[in-house]
Scaffold this active site. Structure first.
Site, PDB file in Angstrom:
ATOM      1  N   SER A   1      36.637 -33.501  32.513  1.00  0.00           N
ATOM      2  CA  SER A   1      37.278 -34.942  32.984  1.00  0.00           C
ATOM      3  C   SER A   1      36.573 -36.263  32.764  1.00  0.00           C
ATOM      4  O   SER A   1      36.907 -37.264  33.433  1.00  0.00           O
ATOM      5  CB  SER A   1      37.227 -34.820  34.659  1.00  0.00           C
ATOM      6  OG  SER A   1      38.201 -33.988  35.269  1.00  0.00           O
TER       7      SER A   1
ATOM      8  N   GLU B   1      38.654 -29.412  22.155  1.00  0.00           N
ATOM      9  CA  GLU B   1      37.932 -28.368  23.150  1.00  0.00           C
ATOM     10  C   GLU B   1      39.094 -27.688  23.934  1.00  0.00           C
ATOM     11  O   GLU B   1      40.155 -27.688  23.624  1.00  0.00           O
ATOM     12  CB  GLU B   1      37.348 -29.328  24.329  1.00  0.00           C
ATOM     13  CG  GLU B   1      38.444 -30.236  25.174  1.00  0.00           C
ATOM     14  CD  GLU B   1      37.972 -30.577  26.501  1.00  0.00           C
ATOM     15  OE1 GLU B   1      37.064 -30.173  27.012  1.00  0.00           O
ATOM     16  OE2 GLU B   1      38.785 -31.396  27.141  1.00  0.00           O
TER      17      GLU B   1
ATOM     18  N   ARG C   1      43.843 -24.129  27.741  1.00  0.00           N
ATOM     19  CA  ARG C   1      44.629 -25.331  27.129  1.00  0.00           C
ATOM     20  C   ARG C   1      43.482 -25.856  25.928  1.00  0.00           C
ATOM     21  O   ARG C   1      42.538 -26.098  26.250  1.00  0.00           O
ATOM     22  CB  ARG C   1      44.664 -26.319  28.051  1.00  0.00           C
ATOM     23  CG  ARG C   1      46.059 -27.446  27.707  1.00  0.00           C
ATOM     24  CD  ARG C   1      46.039 -28.439  28.627  1.00  0.00           C
ATOM     25  NE  ARG C   1      44.673 -29.538  28.246  1.00  0.00           N
ATOM     26  CZ  ARG C   1      44.023 -29.952  29.246  1.00  0.00           C
ATOM     27  NH1 ARG C   1      44.505 -29.894  30.553  1.00  0.00           N
ATOM     28  NH2 ARG C   1      43.143 -30.506  29.084  1.00  0.00           N
TER      29      ARG C   1
ATOM     30  N   GLU D   1      34.969 -32.545  39.805  1.00  0.00           N
ATOM     31  CA  GLU D   1      36.290 -32.388  39.711  1.00  0.00           C
ATOM     32  C   GLU D   1      36.742 -31.668  40.983  1.00  0.00           C
ATOM     33  O   GLU D   1      38.071 -31.075  41.309  1.00  0.00           O
ATOM     34  CB  GLU D   1      36.774 -31.747  38.549  1.00  0.00           C
ATOM     35  CG  GLU D   1      36.605 -32.452  37.363  1.00  0.00           C
ATOM     36  CD  GLU D   1      36.557 -31.386  36.028  1.00  0.00           C
ATOM     37  OE1 GLU D   1      37.617 -31.548  35.337  1.00  0.00           O
ATOM     38  OE2 GLU D   1      35.615 -30.834  35.872  1.00  0.00           O
TER      39      GLU D   1
ATOM     40  N   GLY E   1      44.267 -28.196  34.268  1.00  0.00           N
ATOM     41  CA  GLY E   1      44.568 -28.741  35.429  1.00  0.00           C
ATOM     42  C   GLY E   1      46.049 -28.285  35.713  1.00  0.00           C
ATOM     43  O   GLY E   1      46.682 -27.925  34.822  1.00  0.00           O
TER      44      GLY E   1
ATOM     45  N   TYR F   1      42.982 -39.916  36.145  1.00  0.00           N
ATOM     46  CA  TYR F   1      43.377 -39.439  37.516  1.00  0.00           C
ATOM     47  C   TYR F   1      43.473 -40.721  38.404  1.00  0.00           C
ATOM     48  O   TYR F   1      44.043 -40.538  39.391  1.00  0.00           O
ATOM     49  CB  TYR F   1      42.061 -38.713  38.073  1.00  0.00           C
ATOM     50  CG  TYR F   1      41.839 -37.570  37.316  1.00  0.00           C
ATOM     51  CD1 TYR F   1      42.983 -36.158  37.158  1.00  0.00           C
ATOM     52  CD2 TYR F   1      40.732 -37.148  36.747  1.00  0.00           C
ATOM     53  CE1 TYR F   1      42.431 -35.221  36.591  1.00  0.00           C
ATOM     54  CE2 TYR F   1      40.443 -36.172  35.988  1.00  0.00           C
ATOM     55  CZ  TYR F   1      41.371 -35.048  35.938  1.00  0.00           C
ATOM     56  OH  TYR F   1      40.963 -33.980  35.205  1.00  0.00           O
TER      57      TYR F   1
ATOM     58  N   ASP G   1      42.912 -28.630  23.330  1.00  0.00           N
ATOM     59  CA  ASP G   1      43.188 -30.108  23.109  1.00  0.00           C
ATOM     60  C   ASP G   1      42.940 -30.348  21.458  1.00  0.00           C
ATOM     61  O   ASP G   1      41.660 -30.091  21.151  1.00  0.00           O
ATOM     62  CB  ASP G   1      42.366 -30.670  24.040  1.00  0.00           C
ATOM     63  CG  ASP G   1      42.992 -30.645  25.452  1.00  0.00           C
ATOM     64  OD1 ASP G   1      43.666 -29.947  25.683  1.00  0.00           O
ATOM     65  OD2 ASP G   1      42.119 -30.891  26.539  1.00  0.00           O
TER      66      ASP G   1
ATOM     67  N   ASN H   1      39.925 -25.713  27.366  1.00  0.00           N
ATOM     68  CA  ASN H   1      39.838 -25.624  28.916  1.00  0.00           C
ATOM     69  C   ASN H   1      40.284 -24.340  29.539  1.00  0.00           C
ATOM     70  O   ASN H   1      41.543 -24.176  29.246  1.00  0.00           O
ATOM     71  CB  ASN H   1      40.826 -26.868  29.383  1.00  0.00           C
ATOM     72  CG  ASN H   1      40.051 -28.153  29.261  1.00  0.00           C
ATOM     73  OD1 ASN H   1      39.015 -28.545  29.785  1.00  0.00           O
ATOM     74  ND2 ASN H   1      40.770 -28.854  28.354  1.00  0.00           N
TER      75      ASN H   1
HETATM   76  N1  ADP Z   1      35.506 -37.024  18.733  1.00  0.00           N
HETATM   77  C1  ADP Z   1      36.449 -37.894  19.362  1.00  0.00           C
HETATM   78  N2  ADP Z   1      37.091 -38.771  18.778  1.00  0.00           N
HETATM   79  C2  ADP Z   1      37.933 -39.438  19.435  1.00  0.00           C
HETATM   80  N3  ADP Z   1      38.099 -39.460  20.646  1.00  0.00           N
HETATM   81  C3  ADP Z   1      37.217 -38.497  21.532  1.00  0.00           C
HETATM   82  C4  ADP Z   1      36.508 -37.609  20.856  1.00  0.00           C
HETATM   83  N4  ADP Z   1      35.831 -36.924  21.556  1.00  0.00           N
HETATM   84  C5  ADP Z   1      36.604 -37.202  22.841  1.00  0.00           C
HETATM   85  N5  ADP Z   1      37.552 -38.368  22.725  1.00  0.00           N
HETATM   86  C6  ADP Z   1      38.068 -38.781  23.745  1.00  0.00           C
HETATM   87  O1  ADP Z   1      37.568 -38.651  25.168  1.00  0.00           O
HETATM   88  C7  ADP Z   1      38.354 -37.650  25.827  1.00  0.00           C
HETATM   89  C8  ADP Z   1      37.429 -36.717  26.793  1.00  0.00           C
HETATM   90  O2  ADP Z   1      36.708 -35.897  25.800  1.00  0.00           O
HETATM   91  P1  ADP Z   1      36.755 -34.621  25.982  1.00  0.00           P
HETATM   92  O3  ADP Z   1      35.732 -33.893  24.682  1.00  0.00           O
HETATM   93  O4  ADP Z   1      38.171 -34.023  26.052  1.00  0.00           O
HETATM   94  O5  ADP Z   1      35.913 -34.291  27.266  1.00  0.00           O
HETATM   95  P2  ADP Z   1      36.403 -33.613  28.860  1.00  0.00           P
HETATM   96  O6  ADP Z   1      36.142 -32.261  28.692  1.00  0.00           O
HETATM   97  O7  ADP Z   1      35.595 -34.486  29.919  1.00  0.00           O
HETATM   98  O8  ADP Z   1      37.951 -33.752  28.961  1.00  0.00           O
HETATM   99  C9  ADP Z   1      39.459 -37.215  25.103  1.00  0.00           C
HETATM  100  O9  ADP Z   1      40.497 -36.720  25.788  1.00  0.00           O
HETATM  101  C10 ADP Z   1      39.416 -38.209  23.867  1.00  0.00           C
HETATM  102  O10 ADP Z   1      40.377 -39.235  24.581  1.00  0.00           O
HETATM  103 MG    MG Z   2      39.197 -33.134  27.342  1.00  0.00          MG
END
Ligand code: ADP
Ligand code: MG
Length: 332
Positions: free
Chosen positions: A159, A283, A267, A18, A289, A228, A269, A285
């Site tokens: 990301s 998650e 943040r 990143e 960002g 991005y 999510d 963060n």
């Molecule tokens: N269990 C899940 N069910 C549905 N969508 C998911 C799930 N986990 C991740 N995603 C999708 O994948 C994206 C990235 O996953 P995430 O866990 O937020 O990782 P990162 O830390 O890379 O942002 C999320 O923003 C969402 O769109």
């Molecule tokens: Mg994420």
């Protein structure tokens, strides 16, 4: 008399995937800093990990020219506690989560375990260890335990790098392979059919949550390109949800922030399942960002804290924590 300016070391760039995002975040943070109040000292780390114009040294007192550090680094070697360890050794106040909170928030497995222990809602997940020799087929074992679609992620990254959505066994196999390139520990979780939200949290001992926003990916999920490159994902602020759900999301965001021991900013999510209406923490963060399109400062702006005041507050919180630490004895 001219007021004395606070000298803020902005550390940015870094060795993670990143790097580019960090450059954009840092420029936007620096632009939001009131030049009457702050003197910015830049520390740029290149992709190989080299600092310019000079590194921060781990020795207390080595940096009398720095009042506070603002790490604007995302992902590995910046958001994961390693950098925070350096600031602790140097005895410098710094913005954001401490070593432990940074490290555990970065790990999508440990973070979920900590949340679950507090009774907070997280999606069902399993761990696959890349390097463990197994008799059986990992993908088949996973598919027995979780329904498709299944999300496969390197445990410690951001990301959306290395993340795939698998719809069947074949895709699951290749998804595990991809994720395994980025981490020894792979998180596999039940895919949620639904909507995605983000909620900004600010504070140390008494954190508060901003009004959340919705993320509307333009792709099947919010992947790297969508985040991005494509510029097609939309955001909705305030999130279009009934007031009770908004309140619940803000409550969960604060609870999650506290559960991982986060400080300063974070943040959180969320995923909201369509059929059940259930809200899951996806998650947290710890260095969200800060680019011109990033939602963390926007959510605060909407909630009543303009960007430059947000920076003031984050720096105050860093100073406060450092002051409190002085009351701690490290020897008999
Ligand atoms: N269990 C899940 N069910 C549905 N969508 C998911 C799930 N986990 C991740 N995603 C999708 O994948 C994206 C990235 O996953 P995430 O866990 O937020 O990782 P990162 O830390 O890379 O942002 C999320 O923003 C969402 O769109
Ligand atoms: Mg994420």
């Amino acid at each position: 008399m001219k007021p004395v300016k606070t000298r803020v070391a902005v550390v940015y760039g870094g060795r993670s995937g990143e790097h580019e995002i960090s450059l954009r975040s840092a420029e936007s943070v620096i632009a939001a800093m009131d030049p009457e109040r702050y003197e910015v000292i830049r520390f740029l780390i290149d992709e190989k990990g080299h600092w310019s114009p000079r590194p921060i040294l781990p020795e207390p007192g080595a940096h009398p020219d720095i009042d506070v550090v603002f790490p604007v680094l995302h992902g590995t070697f910046g958001e994961d506690g390693t950098m925070q360890g350096l600031f602790e050794l140097a005895d410098l106040p710094y913005v954001g989560a401490n070593v432990l909170a940074s490290a555990l928030s970065m790990d999508k497995d440990v973070m979920k375990r900590v949340c679950r222990e507090q009774g907070l809602p997280v999606v069902d997940w399993l761990i696959v260890q890349r390097d463990v020799e197994r008799d059986g087929d990992d993908a088949a074992t996973v598919a027995e335990k979780l329904p498709f679609p299944i999300f496969v992620k390197p445990a410690n990254l951001g990301s959306s790098v290395g993340i795939s959505k698998a719809h069947n066994l074949d895709e699951l196999r290749s998804a595990l392979k991809t994720a395994g390139e980025f981490d020894r520990k792979i998180v596999v979780e039940r895919g949620i059919e639904g909507r995605e939200f983000e909620c900004a949290v600010l504070g140390n001992d008494h954190p508060a949550a901003a009004v959340p926003c919705e993320i509307l990916p333009s792709r099947e999920f919010y992947d790297y390109e969508d985040k991005y490159e494509l510029n097609l994902a939309r955001t909705e602020l305030p999130a279009n949800l009934p007031p009770d759900e908004i309140a619940e999301m803000r409550r969960l965001a604060v609870e999650c922030f506290k559960a991982v021991g986060c400080e300063g900013m974070g943040r959180v999510d969320f995923l909201r399942e369509d059929v059940t209406g259930r809200i899951y923490i996806n998650e947290i963060n710890t260095i969200p960002g800060f680019t011109s399109i990033s939602m963390y400062p926007k959510m605060w702006e909407y909630t009543g804290i303009p960007y430059s005041q947000l920076i003031d507050r984050l720096i105050e919180l860093a100073m406060e924590r450092h002051e409190q630490k002085k009351a701690t004895r490290f020897t008999r």
